[in-house]
Design a protein around this motif. Sequence first.
Motif, PDB file in Angstrom:
ATOM      1  N   GLY A   1       0.390  -1.194  -0.306  1.00  0.00           N
ATOM      2  CA  GLY A   1       0.417  -0.493   0.610  1.00  0.00           C
ATOM      3  C   GLY A   1       0.456   1.292  -0.297  1.00  0.00           C
ATOM      4  O   GLY A   1       2.031   0.885   0.306  1.00  0.00           O
ATOM      5  N   ARG A   2       0.251   2.496  -0.133  1.00  0.00           N
ATOM      6  CA  ARG A   2       0.735   3.807  -0.301  1.00  0.00           C
ATOM      7  C   ARG A   2       1.127   4.087   0.430  1.00  0.00           C
ATOM      8  O   ARG A   2       2.533   4.909   0.852  1.00  0.00           O
ATOM      9  N   ARG A   3       0.625   4.292   1.751  1.00  0.00           N
ATOM     10  CA  ARG A   3       0.834   4.766   3.958  1.00  0.00           C
ATOM     11  C   ARG A   3       2.840   3.747   3.833  1.00  0.00           C
ATOM     12  O   ARG A   3       3.540   4.123   3.910  1.00  0.00           O
ATOM     13  N   CYS A   4       3.232   2.491   3.244  1.00  0.00           N
ATOM     14  CA  CYS A   4       4.373   1.844   3.573  1.00  0.00           C
ATOM     15  C   CYS A   4       5.718   2.383   2.783  1.00  0.00           C
ATOM     16  O   CYS A   4       6.768   2.261   2.957  1.00  0.00           O
TER      17      CYS A   4
ATOM     18  N   ALA B   1       4.863   6.216   1.649  1.00  0.00           N
ATOM     19  CA  ALA B   1       5.089   7.862   2.286  1.00  0.00           C
ATOM     20  C   ALA B   1       5.293   8.244   3.253  1.00  0.00           C
ATOM     21  O   ALA B   1       6.020   8.695   3.397  1.00  0.00           O
ATOM     22  N   VAL B   2       5.465   6.974   4.715  1.00  0.00           N
ATOM     23  CA  VAL B   2       6.106   7.337   5.918  1.00  0.00           C
ATOM     24  C   VAL B   2       7.508   7.576   5.768  1.00  0.00           C
ATOM     25  O   VAL B   2       7.851   8.877   5.938  1.00  0.00           O
TER      26      VAL B   2
ATOM     27  N   SER C   1       8.946   8.853  -2.540  1.00  0.00           N
ATOM     28  CA  SER C   1       7.406   8.913  -2.682  1.00  0.00           C
ATOM     29  C   SER C   1       6.809   9.207  -3.974  1.00  0.00           C
ATOM     30  O   SER C   1       6.051   9.427  -4.080  1.00  0.00           O
TER      31      SER C   1
ATOM     32  N   ALA D   1       3.561   7.863  -4.220  1.00  0.00           N
ATOM     33  CA  ALA D   1       2.648   7.272  -3.244  1.00  0.00           C
ATOM     34  C   ALA D   1       0.982   8.476  -3.299  1.00  0.00           C
ATOM     35  O   ALA D   1       0.152   7.280  -2.750  1.00  0.00           O
ATOM     36  N   ASN D   2       1.608   9.276  -4.858  1.00  0.00           N
ATOM     37  CA  ASN D   2       0.280   9.512  -5.290  1.00  0.00           C
ATOM     38  C   ASN D   2       0.433   9.959  -6.520  1.00  0.00           C
ATOM     39  O   ASN D   2       0.525  11.434  -6.436  1.00  0.00           O
TER      40      ASN D   2
END
Length: 64
Positions: free
Chosen positions: A5-8, A10-11, A47, A50-51
């Motif tokens: 997922g994106r959170r992994c 982006a963080v 990143s 990420a988006n």
Amino acid sequence: MDRRGRRCAAVPAMTLLGLAHALLPLAADAKGLAAAAMLMGLGDGLSAGANPPVTRIERTAPAQ
């Protein structure tokens, strides 16, 4: 990023970018500035997916 997922993605990227911005005022010479800039580049590279732009367009465009 596809598996977790994106959170992994982006963080860690935002952590690196935040750390690099915090180190900017502490750079005493060109080497310190270059190190902070490289850290920013690494965070920005992490990143990049990420988006994705397509996702942003899909979220803001009206449904047809």
